[in-house]
Design a protein around this motif. Sequence first.
Motif, PDB file in Angstrom:
ATOM      1  N   ASN A 142      33.636  44.846  58.142  1.00  0.00           N
ATOM      2  CA  ASN A 142      33.466  45.924  57.190  1.00  0.00           C
ATOM      3  C   ASN A 142      32.651  45.477  55.885  1.00  0.00           C
ATOM      4  OD1 ASN A 142      34.422  47.640  54.955  1.00  0.00           O
ATOM      5  ND2 ASN A 142      36.225  48.358  56.242  1.00  0.00           N
ATOM      6  N   TYR A 143      31.727  46.157  55.722  1.00  0.00           N
ATOM      7  CA  TYR A 143      30.726  45.987  54.681  1.00  0.00           C
ATOM      8  C   TYR A 143      31.335  46.023  53.359  1.00  0.00           C
ATOM      9  CZ  TYR A 143      26.623  45.733  51.423  1.00  0.00           C
ATOM     10  OH  TYR A 143      25.720  45.519  50.535  1.00  0.00           O
ATOM     11  N   LEU A 144      31.971  47.005  53.069  1.00  0.00           N
ATOM     12  CA  LEU A 144      32.679  47.069  51.655  1.00  0.00           C
ATOM     13  C   LEU A 144      33.744  46.253  51.404  1.00  0.00           C
ATOM     14  CD1 LEU A 144      33.039  50.940  51.589  1.00  0.00           C
ATOM     15  CD2 LEU A 144      31.156  49.710  50.351  1.00  0.00           C
ATOM     16  N   VAL A 145      34.523  45.568  52.340  1.00  0.00           N
ATOM     17  CA  VAL A 145      35.217  44.698  52.182  1.00  0.00           C
ATOM     18  C   VAL A 145      34.741  43.427  51.920  1.00  0.00           C
ATOM     19  CG1 VAL A 145      37.223  42.974  53.355  1.00  0.00           C
ATOM     20  CG2 VAL A 145      37.176  45.795  53.606  1.00  0.00           C
ATOM     21  N   TRP A 146      33.871  43.029  52.583  1.00  0.00           N
ATOM     22  CA  TRP A 146      32.984  41.782  52.601  1.00  0.00           C
ATOM     23  C   TRP A 146      32.533  41.855  51.036  1.00  0.00           C
ATOM     24  CZ3 TRP A 146      27.546  41.716  51.665  1.00  0.00           C
ATOM     25  CH2 TRP A 146      26.930  40.464  51.731  1.00  0.00           C
ATOM     26  N   LYS A 147      31.679  43.008  50.641  1.00  0.00           N
ATOM     27  CA  LYS A 147      31.182  43.133  49.127  1.00  0.00           C
ATOM     28  C   LYS A 147      31.823  42.731  48.405  1.00  0.00           C
ATOM     29  CE  LYS A 147      28.817  45.897  45.972  1.00  0.00           C
ATOM     30  NZ  LYS A 147      29.594  45.720  45.026  1.00  0.00           N
ATOM     31  N   ASP A 148      33.336  43.185  48.371  1.00  0.00           N
ATOM     32  CA  ASP A 148      34.316  42.943  47.408  1.00  0.00           C
ATOM     33  C   ASP A 148      34.699  41.587  47.295  1.00  0.00           C
ATOM     34  OD1 ASP A 148      34.354  45.602  46.578  1.00  0.00           O
ATOM     35  OD2 ASP A 148      36.033  46.106  47.796  1.00  0.00           O
ATOM     36  N   GLU A 149      34.777  40.791  48.479  1.00  0.00           N
ATOM     37  CA  GLU A 149      35.205  39.217  48.634  1.00  0.00           C
ATOM     38  C   GLU A 149      33.949  38.708  48.206  1.00  0.00           C
ATOM     39  OE1 GLU A 149      35.575  38.658  52.800  1.00  0.00           O
ATOM     40  OE2 GLU A 149      37.592  39.682  52.777  1.00  0.00           O
ATOM     41  N   VAL A 150      32.903  38.844  48.093  1.00  0.00           N
ATOM     42  CA  VAL A 150      31.666  38.400  47.665  1.00  0.00           C
ATOM     43  C   VAL A 150      31.530  38.228  46.070  1.00  0.00           C
ATOM     44  CG1 VAL A 150      29.242  38.104  47.517  1.00  0.00           C
ATOM     45  CG2 VAL A 150      30.145  38.368  49.762  1.00  0.00           C
ATOM     46  N   ASP A 151      31.997  39.524  45.658  1.00  0.00           N
ATOM     47  CA  ASP A 151      32.135  39.897  44.210  1.00  0.00           C
ATOM     48  C   ASP A 151      33.346  39.073  43.732  1.00  0.00           C
ATOM     49  OD1 ASP A 151      29.992  41.746  43.822  1.00  0.00           O
ATOM     50  OD2 ASP A 151      31.166  43.372  44.362  1.00  0.00           O
ATOM     51  N   GLU A 152      34.309  38.887  44.156  1.00  0.00           N
ATOM     52  CA  GLU A 152      35.417  38.325  43.699  1.00  0.00           C
ATOM     53  C   GLU A 152      35.234  36.674  43.721  1.00  0.00           C
ATOM     54  OE1 GLU A 152      38.818  39.357  45.901  1.00  0.00           O
ATOM     55  OE2 GLU A 152      38.490  41.498  45.695  1.00  0.00           O
ATOM     56  N   ASP A 153      34.743  36.392  44.944  1.00  0.00           N
ATOM     57  CA  ASP A 153      34.610  34.700  44.699  1.00  0.00           C
ATOM     58  C   ASP A 153      33.289  34.584  43.828  1.00  0.00           C
ATOM     59  OD1 ASP A 153      36.057  34.626  46.695  1.00  0.00           O
ATOM     60  OD2 ASP A 153      34.601  34.243  48.504  1.00  0.00           O
ATOM     61  N   ALA A 154      32.336  35.327  43.478  1.00  0.00           N
ATOM     62  CA  ALA A 154      31.140  34.917  42.393  1.00  0.00           C
ATOM     63  C   ALA A 154      31.981  35.093  40.927  1.00  0.00           C
ATOM     64  CB  ALA A 154      30.204  36.062  42.378  1.00  0.00           C
ATOM     65  N   ALA A 155      32.907  35.819  40.820  1.00  0.00           N
ATOM     66  CA  ALA A 155      33.694  36.124  39.512  1.00  0.00           C
ATOM     67  C   ALA A 155      34.520  34.832  39.262  1.00  0.00           C
ATOM     68  CB  ALA A 155      34.348  37.413  39.571  1.00  0.00           C
ATOM     69  N   MET A 156      35.223  34.312  40.200  1.00  0.00           N
ATOM     70  CA  MET A 156      35.903  33.125  40.295  1.00  0.00           C
ATOM     71  C   MET A 156      35.072  31.935  39.889  1.00  0.00           C
ATOM     72  SD  MET A 156      39.285  33.447  42.772  1.00  0.00           S
ATOM     73  CE  MET A 156      38.477  32.501  43.882  1.00  0.00           C
ATOM     74  N   GLU A 157      34.085  31.795  40.742  1.00  0.00           N
ATOM     75  CA  GLU A 157      33.182  30.921  40.355  1.00  0.00           C
ATOM     76  C   GLU A 157      32.567  30.884  39.120  1.00  0.00           C
ATOM     77  OE1 GLU A 157      29.047  29.654  42.839  1.00  0.00           O
ATOM     78  OE2 GLU A 157      30.869  29.502  44.107  1.00  0.00           O
TER      79      GLU A 157
END
Length: 161
Positions: A142-157
């Motif tokens: 699911n692209y939208l779920v994946w995009k949110d995960e990438v955004d969240e991981d980048a914010a944590m990093e």
Amino acid sequence: MKAMVIYCTKTGSTEKIAKRIAKDFNCSQLKVEADVVYGGFFSACARVVSDRLQKTLPKAVTETPEVSDCDILFLGFPIWWDDMPDYFREFLGRLDADGKRLVPFATSGRSDMSRAIETLRELFPNANICNPFHYGVFHRDNYLVWKDEVDEDAAMENALH
């Protein structure tokens, strides 16, 4: 967060996703081209098998970009015979991606992307390979779920640095 999308495509499926990622993450994109045109589906399959059996590595004609200022590299490719195209692997081998966050995305008919992720780990042992996205005939993340995960991981990093 500075990012770049680097991809290759034959039929345009991977390119559609690459353009969407570039738009959604507000980053540049680079299309990697092979030294020889692969032709139609059957001739492309025959060439890939022949190249791998003969252990010849096709080359990419695309110039290697400067990525030192990028935090994330989105790496997109079709799955050909259970792995990324050999010319794309040759191109990636020229990148200096040590310490970078690499986010692979792949398109395929039936294959999964596990072998391609292994190839990325071989090419980039000191990179953080994470958040793979796969869009295939039998398996579609699911692209939208994946995009949110990438955004969240980048914010944590970013918060950790």
